[in-house]
Design a protein around this motif. Structure first.
Motif, PDB file in Angstrom:
ATOM      1  N   ASP A   1       2.550   1.729  -3.361  1.00  0.00           N
ATOM      2  CA  ASP A   1       1.592   2.238  -4.348  1.00  0.00           C
ATOM      3  C   ASP A   1       1.385   3.745  -4.187  1.00  0.00           C
ATOM      4  O   ASP A   1       1.281   4.477  -5.185  1.00  0.00           O
ATOM      5  CB  ASP A   1       0.255   1.507  -4.217  1.00  0.00           C
ATOM      6  CG  ASP A   1       0.299   0.102  -4.791  1.00  0.00           C
ATOM      7  OD1 ASP A   1       1.076  -0.120  -5.727  1.00  0.00           O
ATOM      8  OD2 ASP A   1      -0.440  -0.767  -4.295  1.00  0.00           O
TER       9      ASP A   1
ATOM     10  N   TYR B   1       0.836  -1.202   0.000  1.00  0.00           N
ATOM     11  CA  TYR B   1       0.000   0.000   0.000  1.00  0.00           C
ATOM     12  C   TYR B   1       0.875   1.258   0.000  1.00  0.00           C
ATOM     13  O   TYR B   1       0.618   2.213  -0.752  1.00  0.00           O
ATOM     14  CB  TYR B   1      -0.906  -0.031   1.231  1.00  0.00           C
ATOM     15  CG  TYR B   1      -1.887   1.115   1.331  1.00  0.00           C
ATOM     16  CD1 TYR B   1      -3.134   1.034   0.729  1.00  0.00           C
ATOM     17  CD2 TYR B   1      -1.586   2.264   2.062  1.00  0.00           C
ATOM     18  CE1 TYR B   1      -4.056   2.077   0.831  1.00  0.00           C
ATOM     19  CE2 TYR B   1      -2.496   3.303   2.176  1.00  0.00           C
ATOM     20  CZ  TYR B   1      -3.721   3.204   1.562  1.00  0.00           C
ATOM     21  OH  TYR B   1      -4.623   4.231   1.668  1.00  0.00           O
TER      22      TYR B   1
ATOM     23  N   SER C   1      -1.029  -4.617  -8.188  1.00  0.00           N
ATOM     24  CA  SER C   1      -0.597  -3.239  -8.396  1.00  0.00           C
ATOM     25  C   SER C   1       0.929  -3.263  -8.427  1.00  0.00           C
ATOM     26  O   SER C   1       1.548  -4.319  -8.245  1.00  0.00           O
ATOM     27  CB  SER C   1      -1.087  -2.359  -7.247  1.00  0.00           C
ATOM     28  OG  SER C   1      -0.530  -2.812  -6.015  1.00  0.00           O
TER      29      SER C   1
ATOM     30  N   ASP D   1      -5.790   1.562  -8.235  1.00  0.00           N
ATOM     31  CA  ASP D   1      -5.878   0.184  -7.747  1.00  0.00           C
ATOM     32  C   ASP D   1      -6.802  -0.660  -8.611  1.00  0.00           C
ATOM     33  O   ASP D   1      -6.482  -1.812  -8.939  1.00  0.00           O
ATOM     34  CB  ASP D   1      -6.369   0.167  -6.297  1.00  0.00           C
ATOM     35  CG  ASP D   1      -5.350   0.779  -5.351  1.00  0.00           C
ATOM     36  OD1 ASP D   1      -4.365   0.091  -5.030  1.00  0.00           O
ATOM     37  OD2 ASP D   1      -5.538   1.936  -4.947  1.00  0.00           O
TER      38      ASP D   1
ATOM     39  N   TRP E   1     -12.340  -2.400  -4.764  1.00  0.00           N
ATOM     40  CA  TRP E   1     -11.983  -0.986  -4.915  1.00  0.00           C
ATOM     41  C   TRP E   1     -12.994  -0.077  -4.234  1.00  0.00           C
ATOM     42  O   TRP E   1     -12.631   0.886  -3.553  1.00  0.00           O
ATOM     43  CB  TRP E   1     -11.871  -0.659  -6.396  1.00  0.00           C
ATOM     44  CG  TRP E   1     -11.622   0.790  -6.674  1.00  0.00           C
ATOM     45  CD1 TRP E   1     -10.443   1.463  -6.540  1.00  0.00           C
ATOM     46  CD2 TRP E   1     -12.580   1.757  -7.126  1.00  0.00           C
ATOM     47  NE1 TRP E   1     -10.604   2.788  -6.892  1.00  0.00           N
ATOM     48  CE2 TRP E   1     -11.908   2.990  -7.256  1.00  0.00           C
ATOM     49  CE3 TRP E   1     -13.933   1.678  -7.453  1.00  0.00           C
ATOM     50  CZ2 TRP E   1     -12.547   4.137  -7.680  1.00  0.00           C
ATOM     51  CZ3 TRP E   1     -14.578   2.819  -7.877  1.00  0.00           C
ATOM     52  CH2 TRP E   1     -13.878   4.035  -7.993  1.00  0.00           C
TER      53      TRP E   1
ATOM     54  N   GLU F   1      -5.123  -3.762 -10.769  1.00  0.00           N
ATOM     55  CA  GLU F   1      -5.496  -5.133 -10.417  1.00  0.00           C
ATOM     56  C   GLU F   1      -6.295  -5.802 -11.529  1.00  0.00           C
ATOM     57  O   GLU F   1      -6.123  -6.997 -11.791  1.00  0.00           O
ATOM     58  CB  GLU F   1      -6.283  -5.141  -9.105  1.00  0.00           C
ATOM     59  CG  GLU F   1      -5.433  -4.785  -7.899  1.00  0.00           C
ATOM     60  CD  GLU F   1      -6.218  -4.787  -6.605  1.00  0.00           C
ATOM     61  OE1 GLU F   1      -7.442  -5.042  -6.653  1.00  0.00           O
ATOM     62  OE2 GLU F   1      -5.621  -4.542  -5.540  1.00  0.00           O
TER      63      GLU F   1
END
Length: 248
Positions: free
Chosen positions: A30, A27, A88, A77, A115, A81
């Motif tokens: 990203d 996370y 990601s 995201d 999402w 994905e």
């Protein structure tokens, strides 16, 4: 908790679900990517300056910013994905992936549900809901995963010194051969060499030996396989033995 995933070579592998630490790390990575994207465009805008403003009307400039800058950030995201097989950039680096709880590839609807509930799992609850659910649910699912029927798996087969759960081949009636011409391309000696490496306690998880051998087999046979080298080598041995039995 393990999740069984069947590869394109008809081999079933048990993957562990990804822990909270790896998911947080993905996370963070990203968000670093998103910030770099934003700063990159901001720098470009500052460089071109007046030329950019003169090229667009006020509405046109706003649309430009929404499409080029805001849209990828908002849908990062979901897009990554959906079009990158459940990964990601952060997940690719950390080596984790989104799959259905039954080991199959998620649908577009599943990715969309994950999402949509990111807002609830992360910003609205300050990560608490996501962390708690990943820690207490059987398959390490945050709310979005639970509703979408997905989970995040750890792609590193040797995580926590875990042995690959690949049982000895059972040549049942519906066994599927992936490399039907293997008998004409490799010899018994070649197969014995492969078995020596993948069964040897010291060499079987040595990436160097597995990669060198897999690359050699691919160059000789012309086969293409982008999964783990050891899985490829085991499938080669399985197909060879199966076809050899048919000719016996």
């Amino acid at each position: 908790m393990n999740i069984e995933v069947q590869t394109t070579q008809n081999v079933t592998i048990d993957y562990e679900t990804a822990g909270v630490g790896y998911r947080i790390l993905a996370y963070v990575i990203d968000w670093i990517v998103i910030i770099i994207w934003y700063l990159g465009w901001a720098g470009m805008v500052s460089l071109v300056g007046e030329n950019l403003f003169s090229a667009f009307s006020e509405n046109g400039l706003m649309i430009f910013f929404v499409i080029i800058i805001t849209f990828p950030i908002l849908f990062y995201d979901l897009l990554m994905e959906t079009y990158n097989h459940g990964q990601s950039i952060g997940k690719m680096i950390v080596k984790i992936r989104v799959v259905n709880v039954d080991g199959t590839a998620p649908s577009g609807t599943s990715y969309l549900l994950r999402w949509l509930f990111r807002l609830v799992d992360f910003p609205l609850t300050y990560w608490l809901l996501a962390v708690i659910m990943i820690a207490v649910t059987k398959k390490s699912q945050r709310l979005g995963d639970y509703l979408a029927g997905t989970a995040v798996i750890d792609l590193r087969l040797d995580a926590k010194n875990k042995q690959l759960n690949l049982a000895d081949l059972d040549f049942h009636e519906d066994y599927k051969v992936s490399y039907s011409d293997i008998l004409t391309l490799l010899s018994d000696k070649d197969i014995q060499t492969i078995r020596t490496i993948i069964d040897d306690e010291k060499m079987q998880y040595n990436e160097y030996f597995n990669q060198r051998l897999a690359d050699r087999i691919k160059s000789v046979t012309g086969y293409v396989y982008d999964g783990p080298d050891r899985i490829f080598l085991r499938k080669i041995v399985s197909d060879y033995n199966f076809l050899a039995l048919q000719e016996a």
